[in-house]
Write an enzyme that holds these catalytic residues in place. Sequence first.
Site, PDB file in Angstrom:
ATOM      1  N   TYR A  25       6.004  33.602-104.366  1.00 25.58           N
ATOM      2  CA  TYR A  25       5.734  34.332-105.619  1.00 25.58           C
ATOM      3  C   TYR A  25       4.264  34.396-106.018  1.00 25.58           C
ATOM      4  O   TYR A  25       3.928  35.018-107.025  1.00 25.58           O
ATOM      5  CB  TYR A  25       6.551  33.698-106.757  1.00 25.58           C
ATOM      6  CG  TYR A  25       8.044  33.811-106.527  1.00 25.58           C
ATOM      7  CD1 TYR A  25       8.669  35.054-106.556  1.00 25.58           C
ATOM      8  CD2 TYR A  25       8.819  32.692-106.253  1.00 25.58           C
ATOM      9  CE1 TYR A  25      10.032  35.171-106.330  1.00 25.58           C
ATOM     10  CE2 TYR A  25      10.190  32.798-106.025  1.00 25.58           C
ATOM     11  CZ  TYR A  25      10.791  34.046-106.065  1.00 25.58           C
ATOM     12  OH  TYR A  25      12.135  34.170-105.843  1.00 25.58           O
ATOM     13  N   HIS A 102      10.592  43.561-107.795  1.00 24.71           N
ATOM     14  CA  HIS A 102      10.623  42.169-107.333  1.00 24.71           C
ATOM     15  C   HIS A 102       9.275  41.812-106.753  1.00 24.71           C
ATOM     16  O   HIS A 102       8.713  42.591-105.964  1.00 24.71           O
ATOM     17  CB  HIS A 102      11.729  41.959-106.293  1.00 24.71           C
ATOM     18  CG  HIS A 102      13.068  42.310-106.838  1.00 24.71           C
ATOM     19  ND1 HIS A 102      13.712  41.502-107.750  1.00 24.71           N
ATOM     20  CD2 HIS A 102      13.826  43.409-106.674  1.00 24.71           C
ATOM     21  CE1 HIS A 102      14.843  42.091-108.098  1.00 24.71           C
ATOM     22  NE2 HIS A 102      14.935  43.250-107.475  1.00 24.71           N
TER      23      HIS A 102
HETATM   24  C1  DQA Z   1      12.707  37.983-107.756  1.00 25.06           C
HETATM   25  C2  DQA Z   1      13.607  37.867-106.520  1.00 25.06           C
HETATM   26  C3  DQA Z   1      14.951  37.276-106.876  1.00 25.06           C
HETATM   27  O1  DQA Z   1      15.766  37.190-105.719  1.00 25.06           O
HETATM   28  C4  DQA Z   1      14.757  35.894-107.439  1.00 25.06           C
HETATM   29  O2  DQA Z   1      16.003  35.336-107.799  1.00 25.06           O
HETATM   30  C5  DQA Z   1      13.791  35.861-108.566  1.00 25.06           C
HETATM   31  C6  DQA Z   1      12.574  36.644-108.466  1.00 25.06           C
HETATM   32  C7  DQA Z   1      11.297  38.480-107.404  1.00 25.06           C
HETATM   33  O3  DQA Z   1      10.585  38.885-108.301  1.00 25.06           O
HETATM   34  O4  DQA Z   1      10.910  38.434-106.222  1.00 25.06           O
HETATM   35  O5  DQA Z   1      13.964  35.110-109.521  1.00 25.06           O
HETATM   36  O6  DQA Z   1      13.288  38.912-108.644  1.00 25.06           O
END
Ligand code: DQA
Length: 147
Positions: A25, A102
Amino acid sequence: MIKHRIDVMHGVNLDQLGRRDPEVYGTFTLPELEVRIKGYAAELGFDVTFWQTNHEGEFCEELHRARDRADGLVLNPGAWTHYSYAIRDALEVCGLPAVEVHISEVDSRDDWRRITVIGDLCVGRVQGKGAEGYRDALEILHAELAR
Ligand code: DQA
């Protein structure tokens, strides 16, 4: 010129950015991400408002309210994306153009992350581009609102 208002709604665990798996992330926090999104929005002439909650019902209620105050939505519901039919139904009630974002590339992670229950209600889907993905999402909305 009308200034469109966009609600950027972050879902469950997005408040943990910065300390949550930085390899996936990134190292930015949610407030830092929001500063960047605000910059992208300003370039496009959008007013943006941010929401984050870890409670699914609250996310639904914000979607209900968004209908009367926003012109478009950027949604990252986090894990809810993959299974929350409550959020899907609320988005359908809301009826605003929405882009699903995402930070990580969900399609190349776990199988269950490839599922989106909101994708077909959205005018676009962006993944795997980190903070930049929010710029892409706003650009998609910009084009949609100009139609
Ligand atoms: C997310 C991807 C999702 O699978 C995960 O559960 C998240 C973050 C992303 O921003 O990459 O909480 O939405």
